[in-house]
Each structure stands twice: as structure tokens, then as C-alpha cells.
Scaffold this motif. Structure first.
Motif, PDB file in Angstrom:
ATOM      1  N   MET A 114      -5.710  -3.903  -3.102  1.00 43.48           N
ATOM      2  CA  MET A 114      -4.703  -4.956  -3.219  1.00 43.48           C
ATOM      3  C   MET A 114      -4.403  -5.586  -1.872  1.00 43.48           C
ATOM      4  SD  MET A 114      -4.023  -5.240  -6.352  1.00 43.48           S
ATOM      5  CE  MET A 114      -2.527  -6.210  -6.404  1.00 43.48           C
ATOM      6  N   SER A 115      -4.398  -4.792  -0.820  1.00 42.58           N
ATOM      7  CA  SER A 115      -4.069  -5.341   0.487  1.00 42.58           C
ATOM      8  C   SER A 115      -5.280  -6.004   1.141  1.00 42.58           C
ATOM      9  CB  SER A 115      -3.524  -4.235   1.395  1.00 42.58           C
ATOM     10  OG  SER A 115      -4.517  -3.252   1.538  1.00 42.58           O
ATOM     11  N   GLY A 116      -6.361  -6.027   0.460  1.00 35.08           N
ATOM     12  CA  GLY A 116      -7.543  -6.711   0.976  1.00 35.08           C
ATOM     13  C   GLY A 116      -8.230  -5.949   2.084  1.00 35.08           C
ATOM     14  N   GLY A 117      -7.802  -4.758   2.288  1.00 28.36           N
ATOM     15  CA  GLY A 117      -8.369  -3.993   3.374  1.00 28.36           C
ATOM     16  C   GLY A 117      -9.407  -3.004   2.899  1.00 28.36           C
ATOM     17  N   MET A 118     -10.251  -3.449   1.978  1.00 25.00           N
ATOM     18  CA  MET A 118     -11.279  -2.542   1.475  1.00 25.00           C
ATOM     19  C   MET A 118     -12.164  -2.092   2.636  1.00 25.00           C
ATOM     20  SD  MET A 118     -11.977  -1.251  -1.380  1.00 25.00           S
ATOM     21  CE  MET A 118     -12.129  -1.981  -2.963  1.00 25.00           C
ATOM     22  N   SER A 119     -12.235  -0.806   2.786  1.00 24.75           N
ATOM     23  CA  SER A 119     -12.906  -0.260   3.973  1.00 24.75           C
ATOM     24  C   SER A 119     -14.392  -0.584   3.999  1.00 24.75           C
ATOM     25  CB  SER A 119     -12.709   1.259   3.982  1.00 24.75           C
ATOM     26  OG  SER A 119     -13.454   1.801   5.037  1.00 24.75           O
ATOM     27  N   GLN A 120     -14.859  -0.984   5.195  1.00 24.79           N
ATOM     28  CA  GLN A 120     -16.281  -1.231   5.394  1.00 24.79           C
ATOM     29  C   GLN A 120     -16.954   0.025   5.954  1.00 24.79           C
ATOM     30  OE1 GLN A 120     -17.871  -4.195   4.621  1.00 24.79           O
ATOM     31  NE2 GLN A 120     -15.897  -4.683   3.684  1.00 24.79           N
ATOM     32  N   SER A 121     -16.170   0.980   6.297  1.00 25.26           N
ATOM     33  CA  SER A 121     -16.730   2.170   6.921  1.00 25.26           C
ATOM     34  C   SER A 121     -17.378   3.067   5.883  1.00 25.26           C
ATOM     35  CB  SER A 121     -15.635   2.936   7.644  1.00 25.26           C
ATOM     36  OG  SER A 121     -14.806   3.529   6.683  1.00 25.26           O
TER      37      SER A 121
ATOM     38  N   MET B 189       0.832  -1.201   0.000  1.00 27.86           N
ATOM     39  CA  MET B 189       0.000   0.000   0.000  1.00 27.86           C
ATOM     40  C   MET B 189       0.876   1.265   0.000  1.00 27.86           C
ATOM     41  SD  MET B 189      -3.100   0.953   2.512  1.00 27.86           S
ATOM     42  CE  MET B 189      -2.233   2.029   3.611  1.00 27.86           C
ATOM     43  N   GLN B 190       1.879   1.234   0.868  1.00 25.26           N
ATOM     44  CA  GLN B 190       2.773   2.394   0.952  1.00 25.26           C
ATOM     45  C   GLN B 190       3.493   2.620  -0.377  1.00 25.26           C
ATOM     46  OE1 GLN B 190       4.925   0.793   4.249  1.00 25.26           O
ATOM     47  NE2 GLN B 190       4.122   2.325   5.671  1.00 25.26           N
ATOM     48  N   TYR B 191       3.890   1.495  -0.966  1.00 25.15           N
ATOM     49  CA  TYR B 191       4.621   1.597  -2.231  1.00 25.15           C
ATOM     50  C   TYR B 191       3.747   2.211  -3.313  1.00 25.15           C
ATOM     51  CZ  TYR B 191       7.043   0.087  -6.447  1.00 25.15           C
ATOM     52  OH  TYR B 191       7.662   0.057  -7.665  1.00 25.15           O
ATOM     53  N   GLN B 192       2.502   1.709  -3.400  1.00 26.18           N
ATOM     54  CA  GLN B 192       1.591   2.211  -4.425  1.00 26.18           C
ATOM     55  C   GLN B 192       1.285   3.689  -4.201  1.00 26.18           C
ATOM     56  OE1 GLN B 192       1.969   0.048  -6.839  1.00 26.18           O
ATOM     57  NE2 GLN B 192      -0.180   0.162  -7.350  1.00 26.18           N
ATOM     58  N   THR B 193       1.137   4.065  -2.949  1.00 24.15           N
ATOM     59  CA  THR B 193       0.859   5.466  -2.638  1.00 24.15           C
ATOM     60  C   THR B 193       2.015   6.338  -3.096  1.00 24.15           C
ATOM     61  OG1 THR B 193      -0.286   4.693  -0.683  1.00 24.15           O
ATOM     62  CG2 THR B 193       0.186   7.040  -0.777  1.00 24.15           C
ATOM     63  N   GLY B 194       3.198   5.863  -2.754  1.00 24.68           N
ATOM     64  CA  GLY B 194       4.396   6.613  -3.153  1.00 24.68           C
ATOM     65  C   GLY B 194       4.492   6.754  -4.650  1.00 24.68           C
ATOM     66  N   LYS B 195       4.184   5.655  -5.361  1.00 24.39           N
ATOM     67  CA  LYS B 195       4.265   5.689  -6.820  1.00 24.39           C
ATOM     68  C   LYS B 195       3.254   6.683  -7.385  1.00 24.39           C
ATOM     69  CE  LYS B 195       6.170   3.188  -9.392  1.00 24.39           C
ATOM     70  NZ  LYS B 195       7.433   3.454 -10.114  1.00 24.39           N
TER      71      LYS B 195
END
Lengths: 384, 177
Positions: free
Chosen positions: A287-294, A244-250
Motif C-alpha cells: 500500500m505504501s508503494g515501498g515494495m522491496s526490490q531487495s 504501514m504501521q497501522y496495518q501492522t498493528g491491526k
């Protein structure tokens, strides 16, 4: 192709045949296109064998240079007489074979499926060069001409290529199964793979009177998507960030590049920045499977920090606030001793300048960070 | 082992016997026969080295079968080196001298050349034993003996190659110091 013709006065040979050097090229074998008859002369040079075939049998190999008069019962006039009266007509054939080392290239026409522990089934391509030579002309002629009916050099080389690719496939599979070698390890074992293939293919081709002298320049290509994944994994490892951090940085990098190429106005920059960062973070979350439920909107940044000065939410790895440009001070950060940039304190290498940040004490194995003269555990003095 | 020089002389045909009677042709014929005898001997020498190479190939097969990755390249290199020496011997110089050469290789030198090549056959038998020992060590899996064996074969090939390299220089007496 061949120099041949009627014997000149004083030359007792009927016809003299030789294989013209200029015409040999990469042709490993050539069948003389006419049947030889009694007392025809065959010239054999240093770099070739000649095999005398009579009535379907390889009778003799001329393996030393010289001029040889071949004998068949197919004598002019007499031969025809025998053929008519007894029905016997001897046919003599000459096959020329090159003795020198021939060279060729091989490559997979279809990708080989490789079961990799990291990437699953990976389709790889292999190519390289090889050299071969005929070591047993009788066997060579008997197997290719007698058994397989192959008389063209090209088909022999094709057969060799096929065998090589099969052997390589076999070797790679065995190394993967028995030694757990993955696609990432292959570049370190190219020489070993070549030698293994050479050893395995030897028995197969020796039965055909051939020897593979060398396999070299082996190159194994990975599919583009696997190569991209390897590059990404390497970058993530060096930066010590998650996906996630990598994609954000990119994404932020891309925005920066876009702004640099664009009109440079502040409005354009910030519009692009918001869209880019948002898109990157969305992808990272997916990608990290952490799709927000909020019920948070996509503009609210997850895993983010708040700027001390303006209070805006910005990605956790930002060094400057995206809103006000304030330099971000964060806990768990440290200053690189080389380039003085602020970097995550857990880094083993500086993501900015690449300098090594963690050393292992040779005495006790304790990990020490930064430039220190003594080990904090055992007090050992470091030489450098 | 028969002396190939005698064998070549015995196998002279009628035409060669006539050539020996022609003044000015006699010496040429005899030198040519010596060259043929030496060439046959070298062929034999190369074939012996070929059998050593085959032994090394068997060693490589064992290493490949056992997937001893650190030994695969080493044994592969030994096979290649042996193969290169084999080819060098097979196609070595035959001691030919032109009509007015700067230095001549006469019958005496050609005889020495033959003796030199004959002496190399002894080295071949030593190499054969060394390769056989290496194969035994590989079969038994004694890693120390394997490394010793690889080193011994490598040194043997070095020595053999060097000895053969000096062949022509020594025979022609061209060594300056």
C-alpha cells in the motif's frame, strides 16, 4: 369516500356532498367522482378547500367553511333540453383539497455522485422528511389537473420527492464547488443544507400552489468503503502512525484475538503471529508503494527493531518482544503522564488512554508537552 | 381602511335581517356578525404577516445565493417563526361563548377583540420596514447592519407573538394579576 345523497324532505338541495374526515388520510386532493348539477350542495370544512370547476375552468374556490349551493346550467330536465336543442351541456366538477400540513419522506433512489477533494467521486445517499401544504388551491388545481393531468395525490407527492432530491443534489454540488465542503464536512452543515434546499425549492413549488413548510432529519449516507476509509484515517490520526504501521498493528491485534479464541498453545500463538505480522507488513509495504526490490525474504521484517535481550527482529511499534516477551525500550519514546504507557514522543494524544499531551500556551502559542506549570518560552503560568 | 364590522352589517341578507327580529336571536346574530368581522380582520392580519414572511424568504434567498453559511440558519429560523405566527393568527380563537359558560364574551368584549386585532396591524407595518432594511443590508453586504437587522426582526417577532398571546386573556378579563 364522499357522503352524498338525495335531499331529505325540507332540504331544498338536490344532493349534499361532503368529504368524510376518516377517509382523507394523507390524500392531499380528491376529485368528486360525479359531475355536480344545479343546486347540489357542497359542504366545506375548516381543514379543506373545495374548487368548483365548470367547463374546464376553475370558477371558484370555497376557502371558508360552510355549505354552498353550486349553480350550473345543467338543471334536471331543463339541462337535458338545452343540451339536445342547443348542444350546450355544462359540466360541473368539485375538487376537494386538504389545507392542513401534510408530511412525507424523501430519499435518493440512485446514489448522488459527489466530487470530493479527499476521496474523489463518492456516491452518497440522502434521505429525510418534509412537510408541505397547499397555499393556492386555484394554482394547485390549474397546474396539476389542468396542465399536467395529475389527479392522484400519490403522483403529486412523488413529484415533490423528485424535486427535493434534485434540489439537494444541487445544494451539495454548490457547497462543494463554492465553499470546498467535503463529505467529511457535511455533518456539520446539515441544518444549513436543509435551509438552502428549502429556499431553493420554494420558488419551484410555489408555481404549483404548494409550499414546502419544512425539511428535517436530513441524513447523508456514505458508501461503506468510504466510511471505512474515514474510520481508518481517524484512527491513524489519533495514533499518529502511517498506513504501514497501522496495518501492522491491526494484523498483530487480529493475531492476538485469534490466539485468544484458539486453543491458547504457544505453538499456535507463534505460528499465527508470524503469519499475521508477515501478512500485515506485506500489505503495508504494498500500500505504501515501498515494495522491496531487495532479495530479503518476507520473514525479514522491514522498518523493524531488534530486541535487546534475544536479538529478534520485531515491528517498530511493538512494546514487548514477540520472541522472548522482553519489554522494549526505544529511543524517541516517552511515558504518558496519565496511564504511564510508553508512547511515541511525537504523539499529541496518548494512543492508549487518549489524554491530550500537547498544550498551546495562550500567551506565546508555544507547544508544551506533558503536565507543566509554566511555559518554557515565555514563562506564562498555566491556570490548569 | 373600512370598518369591517360595518361592512358585515351592511351585507346582511334577508334571512339574517329576519333573524334580528326574532326575540332571543337578536344578540346571537349581532355577536356572530362581530365574530365574522374579527375573523376577516385576522385574515387580513395573517395575510400582512404572510407578506413579511415573503420578505424574509427573499432575505434567505440572498443569503443562500451568497453562501453566507453562518446566516442561512438564522434567516431560516426567522422565516419559520414568522410562518408559525401567521398560522396562529389565522386560526386564533373567535370569542365564542356557550349557553351557560363560566365566563361570557359579550358584544363589548368582541368589539375590544376587534380593536385589539386592529392595533396589531400597526406592528405589522413596523415589521415590514425592519425586514426591508434587513434586505437592503444583505444586498449591500454590510455585515454589522445585517446582524443588527436579524436581531431587530427577531425581537419584533417576539413582541408581536407575545402581544397576540395576551389577546384572549386580556379581552376575557381573566388576568389574575
Amino acid at each position: 369516500m364522499f357522503n352524498g345523497g338525495k335531499g331529505e324532505p325540507g332540504n331544498i338541495a338536490r344532493n349534499t356532498y361532503a368529504w368524510a374526515d376518516a377517509q382523507k388520510g394523507e390524500r392531499v386532493m380528491y376529485r368528486y367522482p360525479r359531475n355536480v348539477r344545479w343546486n347540489d350542495n357542497v359542504i366545506v370544512r375548516e381543514d379543506e378547500f373545495a374548487v368548483f370547476f365548470r367547463d374546464g375552468k376553475a370558477l371558484h374556490v370555497f376557502d371558508r367553511p360552510g355549505r354552498y349551493a353550486v349553480t350550473t346550467l345543467n338543471v334536471p330536465v331543463l339541462g337535458e333540453l338545452v343540451a339536445k336543442s342547443l348542444g350546450i351541456k355544462q359540466l360541473g366538477e368539485i375538487f376537494y383539497i386538504q389545507r392542513r400540513e401534510m408530511r412525507g419522506k424523501y430519499g435518493t433512489t440512485e446514489p448522488l455522485a459527489f466530487r470530493d477533494k479527499d476521496f474523489g467521486i463518492v456516491r452518497i445517499r440522502a434521505f429525510g422528511k418534509f412537510s408541505y401544504r397547499v397555499v393556492d388551491p386555484t394554482l394547485f388545481i390549474t397546474q396539476f389537473v389542468g396542465s399536467e393531468g395529475i389527479t392522484e395525490s400519490e403522483r403529486i407527492v412523488e413529484w415533490l420527492r423528485f424535486e427535493l432530491v434534485q434540489t439537494l443534489n444541487d445544494v451539495l454540488g454548490e457547497l462543494n464547488r463554492d465553499k470546498g465542503i467535503s463529505v467529511l464536512d457535511i455533518p456539520a452543515y446539515l441544518n444549513e443544507i436543509e435551509h438552502m434546499a428549502l429556499s431553493k425549492i420554494s420558488a419551484e413549488v410555489e408555481a404549483y400552489g404548494l409550499r414546502i413548510m419544512n425539511i428535517a432529519g436530513l441524513n447523508i449516507n456514505l458508501p461503506d468503503e468510504v466510511q471505512a476509509a474515514i474510520d481508518r484515517r481517524g484512527a491513524m490520526g489519533a495514533l499518529e502512525v502511517n498506513y504501514m504501521q497501522y496495518q501492522t498493528g491491526k494484523a498483530i491485534e487480529g493475531v492476538g484475538e485469534g490466539a485468544a479464541k484458539g486453543d491458547g498453545s504457544a505453538a499456535g500463538l507463534f505460528a499465527g503471529l508470524g503469519a499475521g505480522a508477515g501478512a500485515g507488513l506485506e500489505m503495508g509495504r504494498a500500500m505504501s508503494g515501498g515494495m522491496s526490490q531487495s532479495n530479503q525474504s518476507s520473514s525479514v521484517v522491514q522498518g523493524a527493531i531488534r530486541c535487546e535481550k534475544c536479538g529478534a527482529e520485531i515491528p517498530s511499534n511493538s512494546r514487548f518482544c514477540l520472541e522472548c516477551g522482553n519489554k522494549i525500550r526505544m529511543d524517541g519514546m516517552m511515558e504518558c503522564p496519565e496511564c504511564k504507557e510508553r508512547i511515541p514522543s511525537s504523539s499529541k494524544f496518548c494512543p492508549e488512554c487518549g489524554s491530550k499531551l500537547v498544550e498551546k500556551c495562550p500567551e506565546c502559542g508555544n507547544e508544551v508537552r506533558g503536565k507543566v506549570n509554566y511555559c518554557s518560552e515565555c514563562g506564562n503560568r498555566f491556570t490548569s | 381602511m373600512s370598518d369591517l364590522r360595518r361592512r358585515v352589517v351592511e351585507d346582511r341578507g334577508l334571512i339574517k335581517e329576519i333573524e334580528l327580529l326574532i326575540p332571543g336571536f337578536h344578540g346571537y346574530r349581532e355577536r356572530e356578525d362581530l365574530r365574522v368581522a374579527d375573523s376577516l380582520l385576522r385574515e387580513q392580519l395573517a395575510s400582512s404577516l404572510g407578506s413579511i414572511r415573503k420578505g424574509l424568504e427573499r432575505c434567505r434567498e440572498i443569503v443562500v445565493r451568497k453562501k453566507e453559511l453562518d446566516l442561512i440558519e438564522e434567516t431560516g429560523i426567522l422565516v419559520r417563526r414568522c410562518s408559525a405566527i401567521e398560522e396562529r393568527i389565522r386560526h386564533a380563537e373567535q370569542g365564542y361563548t356557550g349557553i351557560s359558560a363560566d365566563f361570557r364574551i359579550e358584544q363589548v368584549e368582541l368589539n375590544q377583540l376587534y380593536e385589539w386585532d386592529l392595533s396589531l396591524l400597526k406592528g405589522v407595518s413596523w415589521m415590514r420596514d425592519t425586514v426591508a432594511n434587513l434586505k437592503t443590508s444583505l444586498d449591500s453586504g454590510d455585515s454589522k447592519a445585517v446582524h443588527r437587522g436579524v436581531k431587530a426582526v427577531s425581537k419584533g417577532l417576539d413582541d408581536f407573538d407575545e402581544l397576540f398571546e395576551r389577546r384572549r386573556v386580556m379581552i376575557a378579563g381573566l388576568e389574575a394579576f
